[in-house]
Design an enzyme around this catalytic site. Structure first.
Site, PDB file in Angstrom:
ATOM      1  N   CYS A  45       0.824  -1.209   0.000  1.00 51.49           N
ATOM      2  CA  CYS A  45       0.000   0.000   0.000  1.00 51.49           C
ATOM      3  C   CYS A  45       0.862   1.264   0.000  1.00 51.49           C
ATOM      4  O   CYS A  45       0.490   2.272  -0.611  1.00 51.49           O
ATOM      5  CB  CYS A  45      -0.936  -0.001   1.198  1.00 51.49           C
ATOM      6  SG  CYS A  45      -2.187  -1.306   1.147  1.00 51.49           S
ATOM      7  N   ASP A 138     -22.409  11.194 -12.239  1.00 52.30           N
ATOM      8  CA  ASP A 138     -23.778  10.896 -11.809  1.00 52.30           C
ATOM      9  C   ASP A 138     -23.805  10.167 -10.476  1.00 52.30           C
ATOM     10  O   ASP A 138     -24.871   9.759 -10.008  1.00 52.30           O
ATOM     11  CB  ASP A 138     -24.516  10.081 -12.873  1.00 52.30           C
ATOM     12  CG  ASP A 138     -23.822   8.753 -13.198  1.00 52.30           C
ATOM     13  OD1 ASP A 138     -22.746   8.477 -12.624  1.00 52.30           O
ATOM     14  OD2 ASP A 138     -24.344   8.013 -14.051  1.00 52.30           O
TER      15      ASP A 138
END
Length: 218
Positions: A45, A138
């Site tokens: 990570c 959206d």
């Protein structure tokens, strides 16, 4: 129900390294990449966080905001940021959400609803919090990618997918396997041959009738 393509992206309010984030408001009219991490100070990570910092201009050029999430406190994120800069040469330049109570991870179906939020949780306990979401203006999910902790994500593939998503959102087109920006595209099945002749008067290549390939529009 698990989140799927075209599901509404859940809204939330959370603390981050850039202050309080009200997610949908923060996205605004942009596209968004939300990518999660099981724990701070984890090796794979750490490399991913630095790569995203380096690649941020490429996402911005496409009108995409990037935001990370890790299941630790914001104060831990700030300390981790120093390691990310040391390891990769790139400091965090986008928000990193603190999700120590697992609320956002559960909201996005990355962890079961009954997962406890004790500080004793390890990265392995949170291993499924390795999902990346592409969210459209959206506020619907357009793409998801989930990776194991031992496999670093390929963010060039994320950019490639976003190029396809943005192209096909504007026009009735699709992109073939291994497609890259500038290569031939596919006329969507929803477009009849008659409509296609109007849109593409120079015609198309069709190795089989239902696979109609044309040059990518400018």
């Amino acid at each position: 129900m698990p989140l799927a393509i075209n599901s509404a992206a859940p809204d939330f309010k959370a603390h981050s390294t850039h202050g309080m984030i009200w997610f949908h408001n923060w996205i605004g009219d942009a596209w968004c990449v939300l990518f999660s991490h099981p724990k701070d100070f984890t090796p794979v990570c750490t490399t991913e966080m630095g790569v995203m910092a380096r690649m941020k201009p490429e996402f911005e050029r496409r009108g995409v905001k990037i935001i990370g999430l890790s299941l630790d406190k914001v104060e831990d994120h700030n300390r981790w940021s120093e390691d990310i800069r040391t390891a990769t040469g790139h400091a965090l330049n986008y928000p990193l959400i603190g999700d120590v109570d697992l609320r956002v991870a559960k909201l996005y179906d990355m962890l079961p609803a009954d997962a406890d939020d004790t500080e004793a949780r390890t990265a392995m306990d949170n291993a499924t919090a390795r999902t990346l979401f592409v969210i459209g203006p959206d506020k619907k999910i357009k793409l998801t990618l989930s990776y194991p902790m031992t496999t670093g994500r390929d963010f060039n593939e994320v950019l490639r997918a976003i190029d396809s998503l943005q192209l096909t959102a504007r026009q009735q087109l699709a992109t073939p396997a291994n497609w890259k920006h500038g290569e031939n595209v596919v006329i969507a099945s929803s477009v009849s041959d008659e409509e296609a002749r109007e849109r593409f008067p120079d015609g198309w290549d069709a190795p089989v009738p239902y696979l109609r390939l044309v040059e990518m529009p400018a």
